[in-house]
Design a protein around this motif. Structure first.
Motif, PDB file in Angstrom:
ATOM      1  N   PRO A  14      32.820 -51.432 -53.146  1.00  0.00           N
ATOM      2  CA  PRO A  14      33.276 -50.524 -52.094  1.00  0.00           C
ATOM      3  C   PRO A  14      34.731 -50.111 -52.237  1.00  0.00           C
ATOM      4  N   PRO A  15      35.009 -48.815 -52.077  1.00  0.00           N
ATOM      5  CA  PRO A  15      34.102 -47.728 -51.691  1.00  0.00           C
ATOM      6  C   PRO A  15      33.423 -47.049 -52.887  1.00  0.00           C
ATOM      7  N   PRO A  31      31.378 -43.176 -48.388  1.00  0.00           N
ATOM      8  CA  PRO A  31      31.804 -43.799 -47.135  1.00  0.00           C
ATOM      9  C   PRO A  31      30.942 -45.029 -46.860  1.00  0.00           C
ATOM     10  N   MET A  32      31.418 -45.921 -46.020  1.00  0.00           N
ATOM     11  CA  MET A  32      30.682 -47.153 -45.724  1.00  0.00           C
ATOM     12  C   MET A  32      29.315 -46.853 -45.104  1.00  0.00           C
ATOM     13  N   SER A  33      29.212 -45.777 -44.338  1.00  0.00           N
ATOM     14  CA  SER A  33      27.932 -45.418 -43.728  1.00  0.00           C
ATOM     15  C   SER A  33      26.868 -45.160 -44.795  1.00  0.00           C
ATOM     16  N   TYR A  36      25.976 -48.656 -46.753  1.00  0.00           N
ATOM     17  CA  TYR A  36      25.025 -49.526 -46.054  1.00  0.00           C
ATOM     18  C   TYR A  36      23.585 -49.086 -46.244  1.00  0.00           C
ATOM     19  N   GLU A  68      26.844 -35.719 -43.346  1.00  0.00           N
ATOM     20  CA  GLU A  68      28.025 -36.451 -43.810  1.00  0.00           C
ATOM     21  C   GLU A  68      28.816 -35.616 -44.808  1.00  0.00           C
ATOM     22  N   LEU A  87      37.146 -39.984 -46.170  1.00  0.00           N
ATOM     23  CA  LEU A  87      36.209 -41.100 -46.384  1.00  0.00           C
ATOM     24  C   LEU A  87      36.429 -42.192 -45.357  1.00  0.00           C
ATOM     25  N   SER A  91      33.796 -43.538 -42.726  1.00  0.00           N
ATOM     26  CA  SER A  91      33.447 -44.957 -42.800  1.00  0.00           C
ATOM     27  C   SER A  91      33.588 -45.625 -41.440  1.00  0.00           C
TER      28      SER A  91
END
Length: 195
Positions: A14-15, A31-33, A36, A68, A87, A91
């Motif tokens: 990550p990222p 991005p973290m979204s 996941y 996104e 980002l 995130s």
């Protein structure tokens, strides 16, 4: 322009992730979204991408959804907001949360994102107003309560009558879930006339 990539997910750092596409490894920042939602290493993955070419670098950004990616493109058009900041925002907040923050002009919600101070948040809200909000709000019916189609139509009607995004969203929050569009508009107007 690279708009989409499909291949084998090799690494997650990550990222950044590494995707093997027919023997070529692409480093993609996500991005973290999106991170996941990715499968385990060694699995097939498909991402929508945005390719950025600068004097000193060529960067590839990946997204799980079109909303996104569009939000990212909108954010990086703002002066002083680079790809890393965009980002970080994606995130820290979902696209619908960003849209609601813009519509309600709530800078405090944006300041919860690391690296976004009060002045930057206020500038973001100012520049995003009108570009970000109505579509993302109506695509988040859970937080409004009524169905997506009804909320979108009621919202559009209120905006056409000259109410701001913020006023329209506040009025929508008080409407029951099983209401028709015409009744919803009447109820929203009644709520707005009290304020």
């Amino acid at each position: 322009m690279i708009g989409r990539i499909q291949g084998l997910l090799l690494q997650k750092n990550p990222p950044r992730i590494l995707v093997d596409c027919h023997g070529v490894g692409y480093e993609i920042d996500v991005p973290m979204s999106t991170l996941y939602q990715l499968p385990d290493n060694g699995q097939q993955v498909t991402l929508l991408t945005h390719f950025v070419v600068r004097e000193d670098a060529q960067l590839l950004f990946g997204f799980a959804t079109e909303s996104e990616r569009e939000a990212f493109k909108t954010l990086i058009k703002i002066s002083g907001v680079g790809a890393r900041t965009a980002l970080a925002i994606l995130s820290g907040m979902s696209v619908s949360e960003i849209g609601q923050a813009v519509a309600m002009q709530e800078s405090a919600r944006l300041t919860t994102v690391p690296g976004i101070g009060k002045k930057t948040a206020e500038r973001l809200l100012l520049e995003l107003k009108g570009k970000f909000g109505v579509d993302t709000i109506s695509s988040a019916p859970n937080q409004i309560g009524i169905s997506s189609n009804s909320s979108s139509e009621i919202l559009q009607a209120l905006l056409a009558l000259g109410y701001s995004d913020k006023e329209a969203v506040l009025a929508l929050k008080n409407i029951p879930t099983d209401v028709s569009v015409s009744d919803g508009i009447r109820m929203a107007l009644k709520t707005l006339s009290k304020g």
